[in-house]
Design a protein around this motif. Sequence first.
Motif, mmCIF file in Angstrom:
data_model
loop_
_atom_site.group_PDB
_atom_site.id
_atom_site.type_symbol
_atom_site.label_atom_id
_atom_site.label_comp_id
_atom_site.label_asym_id
_atom_site.label_seq_id
_atom_site.Cartn_x
_atom_site.Cartn_y
_atom_site.Cartn_z
ATOM 1 N N ALA A 118 0.885 -1.251 0.092
ATOM 2 C CA ALA A 118 -0.053 -0.120 -0.066
ATOM 3 C C ALA A 118 0.819 1.202 -0.015
ATOM 4 C CB ALA A 118 -0.872 0.066 1.215
ATOM 5 N N THR A 119 2.083 1.165 0.291
ATOM 6 C CA THR A 119 3.071 2.239 0.521
ATOM 7 C C THR A 119 2.886 2.774 1.923
ATOM 8 O OG1 THR A 119 1.841 4.215 -0.325
ATOM 9 C CG2 THR A 119 2.903 3.041 -2.052
ATOM 10 N N PRO A 120 4.041 3.202 2.703
ATOM 11 C CA PRO A 120 3.863 3.707 3.729
ATOM 12 C C PRO A 120 3.127 4.841 3.903
ATOM 13 C CG PRO A 120 6.096 2.855 3.238
ATOM 14 C CD PRO A 120 5.501 2.760 2.104
ATOM 15 N N ASP A 121 3.247 5.819 3.139
ATOM 16 C CA ASP A 121 2.491 7.039 2.878
ATOM 17 C C ASP A 121 1.072 6.837 2.759
ATOM 18 O OD1 ASP A 121 3.069 9.717 3.169
ATOM 19 O OD2 ASP A 121 2.452 9.876 0.798
ATOM 20 N N MET A 122 0.631 5.888 2.167
ATOM 21 C CA MET A 122 -0.755 5.730 1.833
ATOM 22 C C MET A 122 -1.325 4.938 3.152
ATOM 23 S SD MET A 122 -3.323 5.743 -0.044
ATOM 24 C CE MET A 122 -2.901 5.695 -1.938
ATOM 25 N N LEU A 123 -0.548 4.152 3.756
ATOM 26 C CA LEU A 123 -0.880 3.644 5.055
ATOM 27 C C LEU A 123 -1.356 4.803 6.291
ATOM 28 C CD1 LEU A 123 1.063 0.293 5.177
ATOM 29 C CD2 LEU A 123 -1.360 0.182 5.148
ATOM 30 N N ASP A 124 -0.261 5.713 6.206
ATOM 31 C CA ASP A 124 -0.186 6.592 7.115
ATOM 32 C C ASP A 124 -1.530 7.673 6.937
ATOM 33 O OD1 ASP A 124 0.995 8.143 9.403
ATOM 34 O OD2 ASP A 124 1.490 9.690 7.996
ATOM 35 N N ASN A 125 -1.702 7.918 5.822
ATOM 36 C CA ASN A 125 -2.869 8.721 5.571
ATOM 37 C C ASN A 125 -4.141 8.113 5.875
ATOM 38 O OD1 ASN A 125 -1.743 11.568 4.902
ATOM 39 N ND2 ASN A 125 -0.402 10.271 3.659
ATOM 40 N N MET A 126 -4.136 7.011 5.575
ATOM 41 C CA MET A 126 -5.337 6.140 5.733
ATOM 42 C C MET A 126 -5.760 6.183 7.265
ATOM 43 S SD MET A 126 -5.966 2.917 3.309
ATOM 44 C CE MET A 126 -4.565 1.900 3.530
ATOM 45 N N ILE A 127 -4.605 5.748 7.936
ATOM 46 C CA ILE A 127 -4.871 6.074 9.549
ATOM 47 C C ILE A 127 -5.189 7.516 9.798
ATOM 48 C CG2 ILE A 127 -3.524 5.879 11.618
ATOM 49 C CD1 ILE A 127 -1.858 3.534 10.341
ATOM 50 N N LYS A 128 -4.473 8.575 9.443
ATOM 51 C CA LYS A 128 -5.126 9.684 9.997
ATOM 52 C C LYS A 128 -6.473 10.226 9.369
ATOM 53 C CE LYS A 128 -0.595 12.155 9.772
ATOM 54 N NZ LYS A 128 0.503 12.409 8.815
ATOM 55 N N ALA A 129 -6.815 9.679 8.478
ATOM 56 C CA ALA A 129 -8.436 9.748 7.850
ATOM 57 C C ALA A 129 -9.263 9.113 8.705
ATOM 58 C CB ALA A 129 -8.477 9.355 6.379
ATOM 59 N N ALA A 130 -9.016 7.878 9.078
ATOM 60 C CA ALA A 130 -9.682 6.991 10.027
ATOM 61 C C ALA A 130 -9.925 7.917 11.129
ATOM 62 C CB ALA A 130 -9.275 5.765 9.954
ATOM 63 N N TYR A 131 -8.875 8.129 11.770
ATOM 64 C CA TYR A 131 -8.637 8.789 13.057
ATOM 65 C C TYR A 131 -9.653 10.264 13.081
ATOM 66 C CZ TYR A 131 -7.331 11.266 17.188
ATOM 67 O OH TYR A 131 -7.268 11.610 18.471
ATOM 68 N N ARG A 132 -9.817 10.892 11.886
ATOM 69 C CA ARG A 132 -10.361 12.004 11.665
ATOM 70 C C ARG A 132 -11.991 11.912 11.767
ATOM 71 N NH1 ARG A 132 -6.456 14.253 8.268
ATOM 72 N NH2 ARG A 132 -7.485 13.577 6.636
ATOM 73 N N GLN A 133 -12.458 10.623 11.222
ATOM 74 C CA GLN A 133 -13.655 10.064 11.198
ATOM 75 C C GLN A 133 -14.126 9.305 12.628
ATOM 76 O OE1 GLN A 133 -13.992 8.511 7.330
ATOM 77 N NE2 GLN A 133 -16.133 7.496 7.957
ATOM 78 N N PHE A 134 -13.046 9.005 13.361
ATOM 79 C CA PHE A 134 -13.400 8.299 14.596
ATOM 80 C C PHE A 134 -12.678 8.963 15.727
ATOM 81 C CE2 PHE A 134 -14.432 5.274 11.401
ATOM 82 C CZ PHE A 134 -16.147 5.047 11.415
ATOM 83 N N PRO A 135 -12.792 10.143 15.872
ATOM 84 C CA PRO A 135 -11.786 11.016 16.883
ATOM 85 C C PRO A 135 -11.824 10.336 18.491
ATOM 86 C CG PRO A 135 -13.714 12.364 16.382
ATOM 87 C CD PRO A 135 -13.672 10.990 15.616
ATOM 88 N N ARG A 136 -12.817 9.491 18.843
ATOM 89 C CA ARG A 136 -12.978 9.054 20.044
ATOM 90 C C ARG A 136 -11.934 7.631 20.099
ATOM 91 N NH1 ARG A 136 -17.651 7.052 20.735
ATOM 92 N NH2 ARG A 136 -17.676 6.837 23.096
ATOM 93 N N ALA A 137 -11.385 7.033 18.823
ATOM 94 C CA ALA A 137 -10.540 6.055 19.140
ATOM 95 C C ALA A 137 -9.278 6.234 19.800
ATOM 96 C CB ALA A 137 -10.169 5.657 17.346
ATOM 97 N N LEU A 138 -8.807 5.313 20.519
ATOM 98 C CA LEU A 138 -7.675 5.440 21.297
ATOM 99 C C LEU A 138 -6.401 4.322 20.705
ATOM 100 C CD1 LEU A 138 -6.009 6.720 23.857
ATOM 101 C CD2 LEU A 138 -6.871 4.786 24.985
ATOM 102 N N PHE A 139 -5.400 4.623 20.100
ATOM 103 C CA PHE A 139 -4.744 3.548 19.425
ATOM 104 C C PHE A 139 -3.201 3.997 19.390
ATOM 105 C CE2 PHE A 139 -3.405 5.934 15.519
ATOM 106 C CZ PHE A 139 -4.462 7.044 15.597
ATOM 107 N N ALA A 140 -2.388 2.936 19.089
ATOM 108 C CA ALA A 140 -0.911 3.244 18.799
ATOM 109 C C ALA A 140 -0.769 2.780 17.438
ATOM 110 C CB ALA A 140 -0.057 2.714 19.920
ATOM 111 N N THR A 141 0.535 3.135 16.748
ATOM 112 C CA THR A 141 0.735 2.428 15.604
ATOM 113 C C THR A 141 2.115 1.561 15.734
ATOM 114 O OG1 THR A 141 1.896 4.458 15.195
ATOM 115 C CG2 THR A 141 -0.239 4.129 14.187
ATOM 116 N N HIS A 142 2.215 0.650 14.975
ATOM 117 C CA HIS A 142 3.327 -0.362 15.120
ATOM 118 C C HIS A 142 3.771 -1.005 13.880
ATOM 119 C CE1 HIS A 142 5.537 -3.597 17.333
ATOM 120 N NE2 HIS A 142 4.834 -4.549 16.675
#
Length: 317
Positions: free
Chosen positions: A56-80
């Motif tokens: 998916a490329t690191p950049d795409m993955l990172d931006n998908m995570i950012k976008a998902a977090y904007r949509q679900f701002p109550r999520a508590l997560f770490a990236t690994h």
Amino acid sequence: MPRVPASRLFKACYGKYALAAVNVFSMEQVLALFEAGDKTQSPFIVQMTPYARDYATPDMLDNMIKAAYRQFPRALFATHLDHGNEEHCADAIRSGRYSSVMIDASHSPFEENIARTAKVVNLAKKYDVFVEAELGVLSGVEDNISVDERKAKYTDPEECEAFVREAGCNTLAVAVGTSHGAYKFSGGQGLQFDILEDIQRRLPEFPLVLHGGSKVNVQEVHRINEAGGKMNVNAKGVEPEELQRSINYGICKVNIATDMRLLWARVHREYFRDTPDQIDLVVPGKIYIREFVALMEQRFELLGATGQAEHFKKAYG
Ligand SMILES: [Zn+2]
């Protein structure tokens, strides 16, 4: 993106609940994981292998995570970063996008594993990134890596103590009876609690990681085969009761990848079997997301993580 320090997440869950660490490869998986985590207020770990980063490329993955977090701002997560080598780890650490990385040098001899892990720990410290190492060898197939069952070996508790002291890693993946993938579960021996107990005695309060934490639901395998698949029906994952019990012995992170692949294969095989005139990717994609959310809700509940994000936020602000 507020990256939750992995140190806090592990400290909060030790002995109480475990963090589901879910391997993501696609938009559907990222979206579903965040929805489930937000909805149930369960802390979780989004993890990516070099295989996923290559896809998916690191950049795409990172931006998908950012976008998902904007949509679900109550999520508590770490990236690994899951199963990296020195190069992958250095890249992930320097990118500032990861709360933790795993250096997988478990196939190297003991001393070399220590040296390779220590090198990554040195760099990670400068960036406040946690390091997971692995001791012992899991059998199975994960991504493009395959380990013969005969070469697999359980983690030696005595080695654990020396390893953690010398390598300086923050968490340790242990081989105590789980396997990677959906092909190599011939065992039936289950989790080795005597080994876990011994490790915990030697490394009290030290967070441990369980790879191969999927259940591998036999009904799911049968459904895949009924829809044209040829999966091994004797495949066997970890029993839910064993997972729950392992939390008392310091298992803080449970890696889940295979169950999500089985679900993906089943949903898509059934959909295209039942509607052979269709080529629409949105319809099965939506089914996959919905079922992914439901499965993660069950997993969070099983691991005792449901509602823990609220407690965490109260404690740490
Ligand atoms: Zn693994």
